[in-house]
Every structure is written in structure tokens, then in C-alpha cells.
Design a protein around this motif. Structure first.
Motif: not given
Length: 663
Positions: A408-410, A548, A550, A558-560, A629
């Protein structure tokens, strides 16, 4: 996986007034103000999208659950200069700022012909194409400086946008461009003797007594060297040869099948100076265009130099310079039989992203080139990696993911020099996709891919004229064997839009091969966006998630995201805990629960949310190890539902809780 898409446009029909002499002006009328105002002009308009409540704008009005990341794509045809948005905190057009790794020194060599002066030296709208527009009656001696400044000096006509700016932005400051201009040199033969080529015109259309298929680059370089000497010519890293007149790429359709219903309808005005020849001629992608359009040069590049015409927008130069740097073309024939879907579409400079700019693909014939093809897309991640202009790409492999478990990363928008620019997943062991036949399936990618790439596109900077903001997923090859980038289309169905209307009133839909079919290709977070939030390649054993979205206070998008192997979850213990919530219904009857979700496992994980008879803005969420979360659950006409959180890594790991509505 898909739902009804949204389209932002005044109309989906592009109609060009192409009968007779064209007198249309560009979509890009010059902005007001002092012509000496420097590159800061490009910051218009002053109000930026992050200066408003973007969350409210995205979610729409009204109570009840709303999409967290709705897709609102726009076709290039309806864009105007108001679509341009500057990148916060940068000024890549500043000519005083040089490339940190290399500043390329280029020569702009201008040539005209006995039968074709530079169009900008002629009266406004005086040619059969209705050009020039906005600039006219220049002296021949003024043309070299005019085009050098138009291409690479921030000013009024180019709205502060330059080739230097493109490469500085695309490379995050690594590569810059400087230009010196030379000429004008008159070629020894008429323009059509260079424009009518053996390959594209298939040996047809050469007037009696003329010699066609001449090499313009050879004659132009000879004239330049004769004027300045080999020592001067050797000082330059590359050469842009600029030919007087139109280019065929930007005219074959608009002044062929869009202007005339059949080839027999082409009038004498658009025919050759030889009555024995027909008024039409062969062209690259289809069987015919007007002879005049066929006689124009087609932009191209070889090692060390490229060839453009006056109608070639600034993006054409950026595209051809990419070839000079060693990257190949990655586009299809949109009118081929059998049909073939476009490869990377409007998202890539070496595909049809070259056409990006106000007015879209059918405005590229304007001289000077201030509309379509004036603001091309950045390079996609694969090509940035090849060019060596991107750092901090997260490098993964299919085998390693099976060992490590989900990652999982952004990922940050590619126009911005901060955060992670993307992910590259190596398909070690090769592409395992089942064979398909490009002769029968237009959506067949042809196989043989080496990687997946994931990146974020935002409509900002040179990407302002891409159709959408979101997550761009693609399969890629290491070698430039087209297609070497294949965009994964989140909406693969026919976009079903009108391309243009024939003179007889018949509407022509965009072909399956049209690059604008990929206008809605980006992935978006959450449910009911009009796009998709996940993609599973079962054959290649990979699952991608868009978790997600943001946009920070500076306006950076940006997106997760997450990617996992279908063949292994890694050694980490998985665990999840969920917490109940009770919510009061509003006046419309909707109640929103915020369900707390804690990852009690030893590694980051993705959890799938289910709740019968409830509405869920997200059905997948990413949570770091040991962190909490939340998941939104909306109820209407239901007093209570059971909410289940299931680990994507280990479906046996679950947590259940409740969402309760009270009056």
C-alpha cells in the motif's frame, strides 16, 4: 465494474466550417496585457481549483451518499485556454532556469520554396486553408526570430508556454532547451516535390515534369551548412528543420474526408497543378485526401534532427525531440481495417497526447499553431524511466509481491516534483495473458508485456489538456516495439461520441481506434464514480486497488493505491477489528455511520467492506499496521445492518460490527 459516465462538454459534436476558404480564428485568442509581460502570464486564471471547497464540489449537492471521486472527463475538442492550470510553486518557463542535468542546444533552421513562402508573411486568412491567423505580413527576414520566440520565449502569442518549459516540467527540472534560428533558405524545388512521398502517397500524385519524394532534410541541411559552415553546424546538439506551409498530419482529414464527402467531390482549387491528375491523392491512414493536403510534409524525426511545418504546434516539436532522444512512436492507425484500439491515447506525448491543446485534434491546421497540439501531455512513467527523468519509482515484481504480500502506498500527480511518482511491477517470468488475435479483436493488446505501471494524472501544467484527473494504469514493454505501452481502460466500452459531421450532414462517430476512446480510461477511488476502483489481471496474478484520493492545501493531487499478488499474502499475521456506530437519520431519511476499522495485523492491508441493504461510498480501504481508519455506511429505510470487514490478503480474517439508524 463500470457505471454511467459523466461528460463535461457543451456538445459532443465537432463541426468545422470547412467549406470554401476558412476564416476561423483559433480557440486561443491572445490574452490581454503587455506583450512584454514574461512567462507569468501563463498563471491565468488567478483562481485555482484548490482555492475552493473541492471536496464539496466533488461530492455534489444533496443529502445521502455521494461518490468520493466522481469521474468528470472532458473531450479535447471542447477545451479552451481557461482549462490551463499552473503547477503550484514552479515556474518552469523561466528561460533563466536551466536543466540541472542537461540544457540541450538546438538549431531552428527555416526553409521555404519557390512556390510556397512562409504563411506568416502573407495577409491574414489568404491561403486556401484560411491561414495565417493572428500573425500576418511579416517580412521574410523577421520569420526566423518570430518562430524562435514563438516556440521558446514566453510571450503573448504562446501564452507563456515554451518547449523549454515542457521539458523542464516533464523532467522535473533535469532537461532544458535553448534554440538559435537560421535562414530563411529557399529550397531548390517546389514544396510538393518534398511533400509527396513514395510511402504515404504510394507513388501517386506527382505532377508531370516534377521529381517527388525529394529529401527535404538533405537539401535543408546543405543550404544551412553552405550559409554558416560545418563548424557552426557542429555546435548544436540537434536541429529542428521548419518548413514553410502546412503539415499533412494536421490537414489530411480536415481538408479531405471532413471537407469532401467523396474523393470525386474534391474541387479543382484543392487539386494539383496538373490537369491530368485527379484532385485527390493517397495519404497515410486512409485511401484519399485532397491533393493539396497530400502535398504537405509530414513531421518526422531521425537521429539528431526533426522536420516540422508552420502548423506544427509546440507539442509536435516535443514529440519529435523525444525521438531524437531515442524513444519510439506508440500509436495506432485509428482508421485501420481491421480496427485496433489506440495504445496510450491522450495520456502520452509519443501517442496522441501530442494532439492535446485547446480545440483538440481538428484545430491543428492553424498557423501559427496555437490550439490543438500546442500543449501536449507529459510522458507516461515507462518513457520517463527510459529517458532517465524520474526518480523514486516504487519497483516491485510479481514474484516479490507473492513473497511480501500486499503493498500500500501513495502516488503523487506526475506533474509535481514531490512524493512518489509511480509504481513499476515487473512481470518476471513474462506476460501470462492468454493469446488474442488483433485481426479479430480490436481490444487485443498483442501480448508480450514486461511490466505494469501505475501513475497519477492531474489536469495541471502540460497535463491541463488531458481529459481527466485520476489513476493511469498500463502494461509496458522494455523494447520500443509498438504497442509498448497499453493503457488499461477503466471504461472499455465504445465512448459513442460524434467526431465530425460530413458536408452532406452525415454524423461520423469516433472510430474504435480513435485515441479519444481513452478519454475516460482513468481509474477513480470509491463506488459510483463512473469509473472503476480496482483491476484484476487473473492471468498475470495481480490485483490493483485505488483506495483514496487527496488534494492538499497547495493543490497537489495524490492517490492511495495498493497492489497484491493473487498467489501469496506474505508471512505477516493479518488481523482486523471493527467498531459499531449509531447515527441519526436526517430529514431525507439517510443516516451515516462511521465505522472504525483497526488493522491489528503486522503489515499494511486492504479490507473489503460489505453491509447488506446499505450504501457504501467505498468498498475497499487501506489501513497501515496498528493504525485505525474508518468506513462510511449509509442507511435509508433500514434500521440496522451488519458491517463486515474482510482482509483481502487472508479472507479468513474478518470482523463484524453494526451500523444502526435512529430517528
Amino acid at each position: 465494474m463500470t457505471s454511467a459516465r459523466r461528460l463535461v462538454s457543451a456538445t459532443s459534436v465537432v463541426v468545422l466550417a470547412l467549406a470554401g476558404a476558412l476564416t476561423a480564428t483559433p480557440a486561443s485568442a491572445a490574452p490581454p496585457g503587455d506583450p512584454d509581460t514574461p512567462w507569468r502570464m501563463r498563471h491565468w486564471p488567478q483562481t485555482q481549483p484548490w482555492q475552493v471547497d473541492e471536496a464539496a464540489a466533488l461530492s455534489g449537492k444533496g443529502s445521502g451518499p455521494q461518490p468520493v471521486d466522481p469521474q468528470r472527463y472532458e473531450l479535447p475538442d471542447t477545451m479552451t485556454w481557461s482549462d490551463y492550470k499552473p503547477i503550484p510553486g514552479t515556474d518552469w518557463a523561466d528561460p533563466a532556469v536551466k536543466g540541472s542535468e542537461r540544457n540541450f542546444n538546438g538549431a531552428l533552421v527555416l526553409v521555404d520554396y519557390p512556390n510556397q513562402p512562409f504563411v506568416v508573411t502573407q495577409p491574414a486568412n489568404s491561403t486556401i486553408y484560411g491561414n495565417p491567423s493572428g500573425v500576418q505580413n511579416l517580412a521574410r527576414s523577421e520569420v526566423p526570430q518570430f518562430y524562435r520566440d514563438f516556440l521558446n520565449k514566453p510571450g503573448k502569442l504562446n501564452r507563456g508556454h515554451t518547449i523549454h518549459e515542457y521539458w523542464m516540467e516533464d523532467s522535473n527540472g533535469r532537461f532544458g532547451i535553448e534554440l538559435s534560428s537560421f535562414g530563411v533558405y529557399q529550397m531548390p524545388s517546389d514544396s510538393h516535390e518534398y511533400g509527396i512521398e513514395a510511402q504515404m502517397q504510394r507513388g501517386q500524385g506527382c505532377p508531370a515534369g516534377d521529381v517527388c519524394n525529394r529529401n527535404l532534410r538533405t537539401d535543408a541541411r546543405a543550404a544551412w551548412v553552405a550559409a554558416v559552415g560545418e563548424a557552426e553546424a557542429a555546435k548544436y546538439d540537434f536541429v529542428f528543420f521548419l518548413s514553410a506551409g502546412q503539415d499533412e498530419s494536421a490537414t489530411w482529414q480536415e481538408f479531405g474526408p471532413m471537407k469532401f464527402t467523396t474523393k470525386e467531390d474534391v474541387t479543382d482549387e484543392w487539386g494539383p497543378p496538373d490537369a491530368a491528375l485527379p484532385n485527390w491523392n493517397a495519404t497515410r491512414y486512409v485511401d484519399w485526401t485532397s491533393w493539396q493536403a497530400s502535398a504537405n510534409i509530414w513531421p518526422n524525426a531521425t537521429q539528431g534532427s526533426s522536420l516540422q511545418a508552420e502548423s506544427s504546434g509546440m507539442s509536435t516539436y516535443a514529440h519529435e525531440f523525444s525521438h531524437i532522444l531515442g524513444v519510439g512512436d506508440n500509436y495506432n492507425n485509428p482508421y485501420s481495417v481491421p480496427a485496433r484500439r489506440d495504445y496510450s491515447g491522450p495520456w502520452e506525448m509519443l501517442s496522441r497526447g501530442t494532439f492535446n491543446g485547446p480545440g483538440g485534434p481538428h484545430s491543428r491546421w492553424l498557423i501559427p499553431g496555437t490550439s490543438g497540439s500546442s500543449m501536449g501531455a507529459q510522458h507516461m512513467l515507462r518513457n520517463k524511466m527510459k529517458l532517465g527523468i524520474v526518480d523514486d519509482v516504487l519497483q516491485l515484481s510479481r514474484a516479490a509481491l507473492a513473497e511480501s504480500g500486499v503493498v500500500v502506498t501513495r502516488v503523487t500527480a506526475r506533474t509535481v516534483d514531490q512524493g512518489r511518482p509511480g509504481i513499476n511491477v515487473v512481470l518476471d517470468g513474462g506476460d501470462l495473458s492468454p493469446a488474442c488475435d488483433t485481426a479479430t479483436d480490436p481490444f487485443c493488446d498483442g501480448g508480450g508485456y514486461d511490466n505494469y505501471t501505475l501513475e497519477v494524472v492531474d489536469r495541471m501544467g502540460f497535463d491541463s489538456f488531458t481529459p481527466d484527473s485520476g489513476v493511469l494504469l498500463a502494461k509496458t514493454k522494455n523494447a520500443d516495439a509498438a504497442p509498448f505501452i497499453w493503457t488499461i481502460d477503466a471504461n472499455p466500452q465504445d465512448i459513442d461520441k460524434v467526431d465530425f459531421v460530413l458536408p452532406d450532414g452525415t454524423p461520423q462517430k469516433m472510430t474504435i481506434g480513435d485515441y479519444r476512446q481513452l478519454s475516460d480510461a482513468l481509474f477513480h477511488a470509491g463506488t459510483n464514480s463512473g469509473s472503476a476502483f480496482e483491476y484484476v489481471d487473473t492471468a498475470n496474478r495481480l490485483h490493483f486497488y485505488i483506495l483514496d484520493r487527496k488534494r492538499d492545501r497547495k493543490g497537489v493531487l495524490s492517490y492511495e493505491v495498493a497492489v497484491r499478488s493473487l498467489d501469496g499474502a506474505g508471512p505477516a499475521t493479518r488481523g482486523v477489528r471493527a467498531y459499531p456506530d449509531t447515527a441519526r437519520a436526517d430529514r431525507t431519511g439517510w443516516a451515516r455511520c462511521t465505522i472504525g476499522v483497526r488493522n491489528t495485523g503486522r503489515a499494511a492491508d486492504v479490507f473489503r467492506v460489505t453491509a447488506p441493504n446499505a450504501s457504501l461510498p467505498r468498498t475497499v480501504i487501506g489501513v497501515a499496521a496498528g493504525k485505525t481508519s474508518s468506513a462510511e455506511v449509509w442507511l435509508k429505510d433500514t434500521r440496522r445492518t451488519t458491517v463486515t470487514l474482510t482482509s483481502e490478503s487472508n479472507p479468513a480474517v474478518k470482523a463484524t460490527t453494526s451500523c444502526t439508524s435512529r430517528k
